[in-house]
Each structure stands twice: as C-alpha cells, then as structure tokens.
Motif scaffolding. Sequence first.
Motif, PDB file in Angstrom:
ATOM      1  N   GLY A   1       0.796  -1.221   0.000  1.00  0.00           N
ATOM      2  CA  GLY A   1       0.000   0.000   0.000  1.00  0.00           C
ATOM      3  C   GLY A   1       0.823   1.263   0.000  1.00  0.00           C
ATOM      4  O   GLY A   1       0.272   2.366   0.023  1.00  0.00           O
TER       5      GLY A   1
ATOM      6  N   SER B   1      -2.289   3.392   0.783  1.00  0.00           N
ATOM      7  CA  SER B   1      -3.251   2.684   1.637  1.00  0.00           C
ATOM      8  C   SER B   1      -2.502   1.859   2.683  1.00  0.00           C
ATOM      9  O   SER B   1      -3.001   0.851   3.173  1.00  0.00           O
TER      10      SER B   1
ATOM     11  N   ARG C   1      -1.908   8.985   5.112  1.00  0.00           N
ATOM     12  CA  ARG C   1      -1.938   8.231   3.868  1.00  0.00           C
ATOM     13  C   ARG C   1      -2.962   8.851   2.914  1.00  0.00           C
ATOM     14  O   ARG C   1      -3.913   9.540   3.335  1.00  0.00           O
TER      15      ARG C   1
ATOM     16  N   VAL D   1      -5.393   7.601   1.008  1.00  0.00           N
ATOM     17  CA  VAL D   1      -6.805   7.211   0.976  1.00  0.00           C
ATOM     18  C   VAL D   1      -7.635   7.884   2.064  1.00  0.00           C
ATOM     19  O   VAL D   1      -8.860   7.975   1.932  1.00  0.00           O
ATOM     20  N   ASP D   2      -7.003   8.375   3.122  1.00  0.00           N
ATOM     21  CA  ASP D   2      -7.757   9.068   4.160  1.00  0.00           C
ATOM     22  C   ASP D   2      -8.013  10.528   3.805  1.00  0.00           C
ATOM     23  O   ASP D   2      -8.879  11.172   4.397  1.00  0.00           O
TER      24      ASP D   2
ATOM     25  N   THR E   1      -6.316   5.845  -5.812  1.00  0.00           N
ATOM     26  CA  THR E   1      -5.741   4.508  -5.824  1.00  0.00           C
ATOM     27  C   THR E   1      -4.239   4.606  -6.112  1.00  0.00           C
ATOM     28  O   THR E   1      -3.728   5.678  -6.454  1.00  0.00           O
TER      29      THR E   1
END
Length: 231
Positions: free
Chosen positions: A84, A164, A185, A187-188, A194
């Motif tokens: 990730g 991620s 990160r 994705v937060d 992606t």
Amino acid sequence: METLPDPIWRPFPGLSDYAETVSAMEAHVSAMMSGNVGEEIWLVEHPPVLTAGTSTTAGDLLQPGRFPIHDVGRGGRITYHGPGQRVVYPMLDLGKRGRDVRRYVAGLEAWAIAALGELGIEAGISDAGTGIWVQTRTGLAKIGAIGVRVRRWISFHGLSLNVSTDLGHFSAIVPCGIAGHGVARVVDLAPLATMQALDEALSHNLPVLMHSLSASAPPRIKTLEAASDCR
C-alpha cells in the motif's frame, strides 16, 4: 545543459523483495556508470520491512524484531516500507543534470507535492523534519519520506508515499527520527484515490522534477506550519 530524454518509467507489479530490489538497483547504477544503460524510474511496493539510513540512532527502533531490518547507504534515518506504499527509485545522471544534490532533493519534494495536489491533497514541506507533510484533523502528519544516495553523480534510492499503507506498522519506529507527529496516507485524504491514480499523477508531473534539475534555483515549495509545542 544538454537536453536529455526522459527516464524510462518502470512500474513493477506485485510485491518486490527489498534486498533483491536494492541489488538490482545497484547493478543498474553500475551499468549506468559504464554507459551501458540509461536513466530509469522504478515504482515498486515492498513486503513489510524497515530500512535504516546512515543517520539512524538506536532510539529510532521501538519494536525490535517486529519486521526485518536492512541497513542501507541512503541518507536519512529509519523508515518503513510495506504494502500500500508507493516507493519510487529514480536512477538519474545528476552529472548531466546540474550536479546539485540539494536541488535534486527539492525537486523530488516538489514532484511528490505536485502529484498529491493532482489528487486533491494539499501537501508541503515542514520545519518539523524532512519529507512530505500534510495537515490532518489531528495536526501535521508525514505522508512521504525521502532518502537518496548518489554515487559518481548517479542517484538511487528515492522517495516513498503512503497510499493505503497500514499506518499501525509505523509504531515499530520513530519514522525518519521524527517524534511528536503522526503519519498520514492518501486514501484518508482522497478516498477515491488509488495506487494507479498516484502513479498517473507522478507520471503527469514528472516535468516538475526534470525542470527542477535544470532550473537556476531550487523550486519554491509551500511550508506547512507545525504546532509550536512540537518543534
């Protein structure tokens, strides 16, 4: 300065063993020195691993034995790589691109910040420490790390960005020697982003890095303010 072609862009699928990747990177750098191959930028993910740079101290490792650890010759202190997380290894001929390591590091920062900006994430640098930083609801947090090595003006190692990543894994260390701040990160901060989206943003913004190397001065980068009690 001569006009040079862009480096070959080489993403690696799956998880790449850290030691094997570093060995392959060392071999590519040696081949570049001999003039047998050209510049490349590798994009990889590693299994969980800790890497200790030349400035690492004993207090940086909080949970010995939790993850494999490798001593490496790059600058900086200890950091974590894992699934990730996008790790980027630019192998560039700085001998033909200005011979200025500080400007190269600033170029890496500007490149990563521009790519994150394309994803809708406002990032910058900070007096709190090296790397790429963002403001979160809980304060200043580090989203990316930089650690480079240069041999006969060929760059290797590079930068990492948490996409991620399991941020709980960072509890094994004091990330890059920086205490008092969190890690973040992609994705937060950009839930629809992606790894592929980040790769595309890095590709789109590669001219930021290339221009930084040929410019007469380092790029101007926004500095994010840390809380006064964390400096």
